[in-house]
Design a protein around this motif. Structure first.
Motif, PDB file in Angstrom:
ATOM      1  N   PRO A  17       0.786  -1.243   0.000  1.00 36.69           N
ATOM      2  CA  PRO A  17       0.000   0.000   0.000  1.00 36.69           C
ATOM      3  C   PRO A  17       0.814   1.288   0.000  1.00 36.69           C
ATOM      4  N   SER A  18       1.933   1.336   0.663  1.00 32.07           N
ATOM      5  CA  SER A  18       2.649   2.607   0.761  1.00 32.07           C
ATOM      6  C   SER A  18       3.910   2.645  -0.089  1.00 32.07           C
ATOM      7  N   HIS A  19       4.017   1.785  -1.112  1.00 31.84           N
ATOM      8  CA  HIS A  19       5.233   1.798  -1.928  1.00 31.84           C
ATOM      9  C   HIS A  19       5.358   3.079  -2.743  1.00 31.84           C
ATOM     10  N   LYS A  20       4.253   3.766  -2.976  1.00 33.73           N
ATOM     11  CA  LYS A  20       4.315   5.017  -3.722  1.00 33.73           C
ATOM     12  C   LYS A  20       4.969   6.133  -2.913  1.00 33.73           C
ATOM     13  N   GLN A  21       4.940   6.043  -1.585  1.00 36.61           N
ATOM     14  CA  GLN A  21       5.617   7.027  -0.738  1.00 36.61           C
ATOM     15  C   GLN A  21       7.058   6.609  -0.437  1.00 36.61           C
ATOM     16  N   GLY A  22       7.535   5.561  -1.058  1.00 32.96           N
ATOM     17  CA  GLY A  22       8.912   5.130  -0.864  1.00 32.96           C
ATOM     18  C   GLY A  22       9.103   4.186   0.310  1.00 32.96           C
ATOM     19  N   GLN A  23       8.028   3.714   0.909  1.00 31.56           N
ATOM     20  CA  GLN A  23       8.147   2.775   2.022  1.00 31.56           C
ATOM     21  C   GLN A  23       7.837   1.369   1.535  1.00 31.56           C
ATOM     22  N   MET A  24       8.768   0.505   1.769  1.00 30.55           N
ATOM     23  CA  MET A  24       8.594  -0.889   1.396  1.00 30.55           C
ATOM     24  C   MET A  24       8.487  -1.723   2.661  1.00 30.55           C
ATOM     25  N   PRO A  25       7.899  -2.921   2.549  1.00 36.27           N
ATOM     26  CA  PRO A  25       7.805  -3.774   3.730  1.00 36.27           C
ATOM     27  C   PRO A  25       9.185  -4.178   4.222  1.00 36.27           C
ATOM     28  N   VAL A  26       9.314  -4.323   5.537  1.00 38.20           N
ATOM     29  CA  VAL A  26      10.586  -4.741   6.128  1.00 38.20           C
ATOM     30  C   VAL A  26      10.754  -6.246   5.926  1.00 38.20           C
ATOM     31  N   PHE A  27      11.959  -6.735   6.175  1.00 40.02           N
ATOM     32  CA  PHE A  27      12.240  -8.152   5.952  1.00 40.02           C
ATOM     33  C   PHE A  27      11.321  -9.059   6.763  1.00 40.02           C
ATOM     34  N   ARG A  28      11.016  -8.686   7.985  1.00 47.68           N
ATOM     35  CA  ARG A  28      10.160  -9.524   8.827  1.00 47.68           C
ATOM     36  C   ARG A  28       8.771  -9.690   8.198  1.00 47.68           C
ATOM     37  N   LEU A  29       8.232  -8.612   7.636  1.00 50.67           N
ATOM     38  CA  LEU A  29       6.930  -8.683   6.987  1.00 50.67           C
ATOM     39  C   LEU A  29       7.006  -9.504   5.695  1.00 50.67           C
ATOM     40  N   LEU A  30       8.090  -9.361   4.953  1.00 49.22           N
ATOM     41  CA  LEU A  30       8.271 -10.169   3.745  1.00 49.22           C
ATOM     42  C   LEU A  30       8.390 -11.647   4.082  1.00 49.22           C
ATOM     43  N   TYR A  53      13.704  -5.618 -12.750  1.00 51.21           N
ATOM     44  CA  TYR A  53      12.359  -5.404 -12.206  1.00 51.21           C
ATOM     45  C   TYR A  53      12.344  -4.407 -11.054  1.00 51.21           C
ATOM     46  N   ILE A  54      13.441  -4.328 -10.321  1.00 52.04           N
ATOM     47  CA  ILE A  54      13.528  -3.390  -9.206  1.00 52.04           C
ATOM     48  C   ILE A  54      14.897  -2.725  -9.227  1.00 52.04           C
ATOM     49  N   GLN A  55      14.981  -1.624  -8.484  1.00 48.62           N
ATOM     50  CA  GLN A  55      16.268  -0.986  -8.207  1.00 48.62           C
ATOM     51  C   GLN A  55      16.443  -1.049  -6.705  1.00 48.62           C
ATOM     52  N   TRP A  56      17.582  -1.552  -6.262  1.00 45.37           N
ATOM     53  CA  TRP A  56      17.808  -1.815  -4.839  1.00 45.37           C
ATOM     54  C   TRP A  56      19.177  -1.287  -4.448  1.00 45.37           C
ATOM     55  N   PRO A  57      19.268   0.016  -4.134  1.00 39.95           N
ATOM     56  CA  PRO A  57      20.584   0.610  -3.870  1.00 39.95           C
ATOM     57  C   PRO A  57      21.233   0.167  -2.563  1.00 39.95           C
ATOM     58  N   ASP A  58      20.452   0.060  -1.486  1.00 38.48           N
ATOM     59  CA  ASP A  58      21.005  -0.315  -0.177  1.00 38.48           C
ATOM     60  C   ASP A  58      20.621  -1.759   0.117  1.00 38.48           C
ATOM     61  N   LYS A  59      21.578  -2.660  -0.005  1.00 40.30           N
ATOM     62  CA  LYS A  59      21.297  -4.095   0.124  1.00 40.30           C
ATOM     63  C   LYS A  59      21.025  -4.555   1.550  1.00 40.30           C
ATOM     64  N   THR A  60      21.186  -3.669   2.542  1.00 40.24           N
ATOM     65  CA  THR A  60      20.974  -4.063   3.928  1.00 40.24           C
ATOM     66  C   THR A  60      19.531  -3.844   4.388  1.00 40.24           C
ATOM     67  N   THR A  61      18.762  -3.086   3.627  1.00 39.19           N
ATOM     68  CA  THR A  61      17.393  -2.775   4.017  1.00 39.19           C
ATOM     69  C   THR A  61      16.496  -2.744   2.787  1.00 39.19           C
ATOM     70  N   THR A  62      15.203  -2.778   3.014  1.00 40.04           N
ATOM     71  CA  THR A  62      14.249  -2.753   1.904  1.00 40.04           C
ATOM     72  C   THR A  62      13.685  -1.367   1.653  1.00 40.04           C
ATOM     73  N   GLY A  64      14.831   1.379   0.360  1.00 40.54           N
ATOM     74  CA  GLY A  64      15.169   2.081  -0.871  1.00 40.54           C
ATOM     75  C   GLY A  64      14.763   1.368  -2.141  1.00 40.54           C
ATOM     76  N   ILE A  65      14.020   0.282  -2.042  1.00 41.65           N
ATOM     77  CA  ILE A  65      13.647  -0.478  -3.230  1.00 41.65           C
ATOM     78  C   ILE A  65      12.674   0.330  -4.079  1.00 41.65           C
ATOM     79  N   ILE A  66      12.959   0.388  -5.373  1.00 42.22           N
ATOM     80  CA  ILE A  66      12.083   1.060  -6.330  1.00 42.22           C
ATOM     81  C   ILE A  66      11.642   0.015  -7.351  1.00 42.22           C
ATOM     82  N   VAL A  67      10.336  -0.148  -7.518  1.00 43.57           N
ATOM     83  CA  VAL A  67       9.810  -1.086  -8.504  1.00 43.57           C
ATOM     84  C   VAL A  67       9.845  -0.397  -9.863  1.00 43.57           C
TER      85      VAL A  67
END
Length: 89
Positions: A17-30, A53-62, A64-67
């Motif tokens: 729901p909030s991926h448009k604001q730049g917030q992606m689910p955390v690893f625990r939720l995934l 399919y995605i851009q993932w600049p910071d590999k330690t967290t979710t 910054g993921i951009i679809v």
């Protein structure tokens, strides 16, 4: 076409729901949504990034993921028949 595990993860990221604001689910939720371990999710995220399919600049967290694109390819267009074909067949 994506493999099943990667397709499921991509759909979660795309429909979150909030991926448009730049917030992606955390690893625990995934982990809860996919039923997979963090290691498997990391591998799938890397696969999605490698295939564009995605851009993932910071590999330690979710966060910054951009679809970049959807996994649904448009169906092939049907060849339109002309009105002339109707009379000749």
């Amino acid at each position: 076409m994506l493999p099943d595990a990667e397709r499921k993860l991509h759909r979660i990221l795309l429909n979150y729901p909030s991926h448009k604001q730049g917030q992606m689910p955390v690893f625990r939720l995934l982990e809860a949504k996919t039923g997979r371990s963090k290691k498997d999710i990391l591998l799938s995220l890397q696969y999605l990034e490698d295939h564009g399919y995605i851009q993932w600049p910071d590999k330690t967290t979710t966060t910054g993921i951009i679809v970049l694109k959807d996994d649904n390819e448009p169906p092939p267009a049907k060849k339109a028949r002309s009105t002339f074909d109707y009379w000749t067949y």
